[in-house]
Scaffold this motif. Structure first.
Motif, short mmCIF file in Angstrom:
data_model
loop_
_atom_site.label_atom_id
_atom_site.label_comp_id
_atom_site.label_asym_id
_atom_site.label_seq_id
_atom_site.Cartn_x
_atom_site.Cartn_y
_atom_site.Cartn_z
N SER A 161 78.58 53.57 3.37
CA SER A 161 79.97 54.13 3.31
C SER A 161 80.79 53.25 2.60
CB SER A 161 80.56 54.50 4.62
OG SER A 161 79.88 55.52 5.11
N ILE A 162 80.83 51.75 2.78
CA ILE A 162 81.71 50.76 2.26
C ILE A 162 81.08 50.70 1.01
CG2 ILE A 162 81.81 48.10 2.24
CD1 ILE A 162 83.35 49.66 4.57
N ARG A 163 79.83 50.87 0.62
CA ARG A 163 79.46 50.72 -0.80
C ARG A 163 80.12 51.80 -1.59
NH1 ARG A 163 72.99 49.96 -3.13
NH2 ARG A 163 73.73 49.35 -5.30
N ALA A 164 79.99 52.96 -1.14
CA ALA A 164 80.64 54.26 -2.19
C ALA A 164 81.98 53.92 -2.20
CB ALA A 164 80.24 55.55 -1.20
N ALA A 165 82.76 53.62 -1.14
CA ALA A 165 84.05 53.21 -1.37
C ALA A 165 84.24 52.22 -2.43
CB ALA A 165 84.76 52.84 -0.15
N VAL A 166 83.65 51.20 -2.39
CA VAL A 166 83.43 50.08 -3.35
C VAL A 166 83.31 50.52 -4.70
CG1 VAL A 166 82.58 48.01 -4.30
CG2 VAL A 166 83.22 48.24 -1.78
N ASP A 167 82.37 51.56 -5.06
CA ASP A 167 82.12 52.05 -6.26
C ASP A 167 83.18 52.86 -6.72
OD1 ASP A 167 79.63 50.64 -6.34
OD2 ASP A 167 78.55 52.33 -5.55
N ILE A 168 83.74 53.80 -5.76
CA ILE A 168 84.88 54.48 -6.11
C ILE A 168 86.14 53.80 -6.74
CG2 ILE A 168 86.60 56.31 -5.20
CD1 ILE A 168 84.31 57.26 -3.56
N VAL A 169 86.47 52.91 -5.82
CA VAL A 169 87.75 52.08 -6.16
C VAL A 169 87.68 51.38 -7.46
CG1 VAL A 169 89.37 50.38 -5.30
CG2 VAL A 169 88.44 51.71 -3.59
N LEU A 170 86.51 50.69 -7.46
CA LEU A 170 86.24 49.70 -8.88
C LEU A 170 86.25 50.85 -9.99
CD1 LEU A 170 84.19 46.91 -7.63
CD2 LEU A 170 86.53 46.79 -8.04
N GLY A 171 85.56 51.86 -9.85
CA GLY A 171 85.44 52.90 -10.97
C GLY A 171 86.58 53.40 -11.32
N LEU A 172 87.70 53.64 -10.60
CA LEU A 172 88.77 54.04 -10.84
C LEU A 172 89.89 53.08 -11.49
CD1 LEU A 172 89.81 56.18 -7.73
CD2 LEU A 172 89.15 57.16 -10.09
N LEU A 173 89.62 51.83 -10.94
CA LEU A 173 90.34 50.78 -11.39
C LEU A 173 90.10 50.17 -12.87
CD1 LEU A 173 92.36 48.47 -10.93
CD2 LEU A 173 90.34 46.97 -10.06
N ARG A 174 88.66 50.49 -13.21
CA ARG A 174 88.14 49.96 -14.57
C ARG A 174 88.55 51.14 -15.58
NH1 ARG A 174 82.93 48.21 -11.72
NH2 ARG A 174 83.20 45.84 -11.73
N ASP A 175 88.64 52.50 -15.06
CA ASP A 175 88.91 53.36 -15.93
C ASP A 175 90.51 53.50 -16.18
OD1 ASP A 175 86.34 54.30 -16.08
OD2 ASP A 175 86.30 55.97 -14.61
N SER A 176 91.15 52.85 -15.43
CA SER A 176 92.74 52.76 -15.64
C SER A 176 93.29 52.25 -16.91
CB SER A 176 93.17 52.29 -14.50
OG SER A 176 93.01 50.84 -14.42
N GLY A 177 92.37 51.35 -17.48
CA GLY A 177 92.94 50.66 -18.61
C GLY A 177 92.36 50.84 -19.87
N GLN A 178 93.10 50.87 -20.93
CA GLN A 178 92.56 51.01 -22.51
C GLN A 178 92.45 49.69 -23.08
OE1 GLN A 178 92.09 53.95 -23.83
NE2 GLN A 178 92.28 54.96 -21.87
N PRO A 179 91.23 49.31 -23.57
CA PRO A 179 90.95 48.10 -24.28
C PRO A 179 91.79 47.84 -25.62
CG PRO A 179 88.92 49.50 -23.83
CD PRO A 179 90.03 50.54 -23.74
#
Length: 251
Positions: A161-179
């Motif tokens: 469950s911790i791993r799933a949450a880490v993947d979700i939060v970091l995935g949303l974080l990385r998708d939030s920016g535009q290069p």
């Protein structure tokens, strides 16, 4: 392309460390070699230490709640794919429930295993895990590979469950920016952050460029110094121009 990430908060730093440990565990556990399984077990111990932070579970629960509220508001938006949105919301709900129902500190099941803790203590001693130090561990390493793999996955399971949450939060974080494409001629890049307040900075370089970025930043200023990869003096790469992508990520 190679991505270099620099977290600007202890919370994101912890999530990145856990993500790296999960990936390392997978790589070691997938091999049938007993030495790889030894490395996987040591990675589990590291995972438990990093995840034992008292506020990790509460931080993840709060962030999942916040992201659920933000994403739920997008239901019915014609610019958002409904099926994808519902899939993400279901993943958030599943991870939230798993963490909420998990008693005690993350990794507590490893600390309660006397055999594992004996191995962990001996692992802190250089060369302290020979067969004459830990004969029972030596026996475990000589069991069939499938049996060891199954045991490693059982030890990993409470982290799911911790791993799933880490993947979700970091995935949303990385998708939030535009290069943004940037260029430097002297190996140095500096920029005022003004009101950006990023939580993660990503620098992307071509893998053929023999330089790596040394990143330092706070809420006011970003500094990047490009230095030669590998050993030797860490002087700035001034001999050639450098193009790179810069991404500011914020939840």
């Amino acid at each position: 392309m190679i991505h270099y990430e620099y977290p600007l908060s202890e919370r994101i730093r912890t999530l990145l460390r856990l993500e790296s440990l999960f990936e390392r565990f997978d790589a070691h556990a997938a091999s049938p070699d007993p030495h790889a399984h030894h490395s996987a077990l040591l990675t589990l111990f590291e995972m438990a230490e990093v995840a034992a932070r008292a506020d990790l579970k509460s931080d993840l629960l709060q962030e999942l709640d916040r992201q659920k509220a933000v994403l739920s508001a997008l239901r019915g938006n014609p610019h958002v794919q409904g099926a994808t949105l519902e899939k993400v919301l279901a993943a958030i709900e599943s991870a939230h429930q798993g963490i909420y129902q998990q008693p005690g500190k993350v990794g507590q099941h490893l600390r309660e295993d006397e055999w594992l803790m004996t191995i962990k203590q001996r692992a802190a001693i250089p060369g302290g895990m020979c067969e004459f130090d830990l004969p029972s561990y030596h026996y475990w390493q000589h069991q069939p590979a499938e049996q060891r793999m199954q045991q490693l996955q059982c030890w990993l399971a409470p982290f799911s469950s911790i791993r799933a949450a880490v993947d979700i939060v970091l995935g949303l974080l990385r998708d939030s920016g535009q290069p943004e494409v940037q260029h430097v001629d002297n190996g140095h890049y500096q920029r005022m952050l003004e009101s950006r307040n990023p939580q993660l900075i990503r620098v992307t370089l071509g893998d053929s460029l023999p330089c790596v970025p040394e990143i330092s930043a706070n809420k006011y200023m970003l500094n990047i110094r490009f230095v030669p990869a590998g050993s030797g003096q860490m002087r700035a790469c001034t001999a050639q121009p450098i193009d790179f992508d810069l991404t500011f990520c914020t939840l």
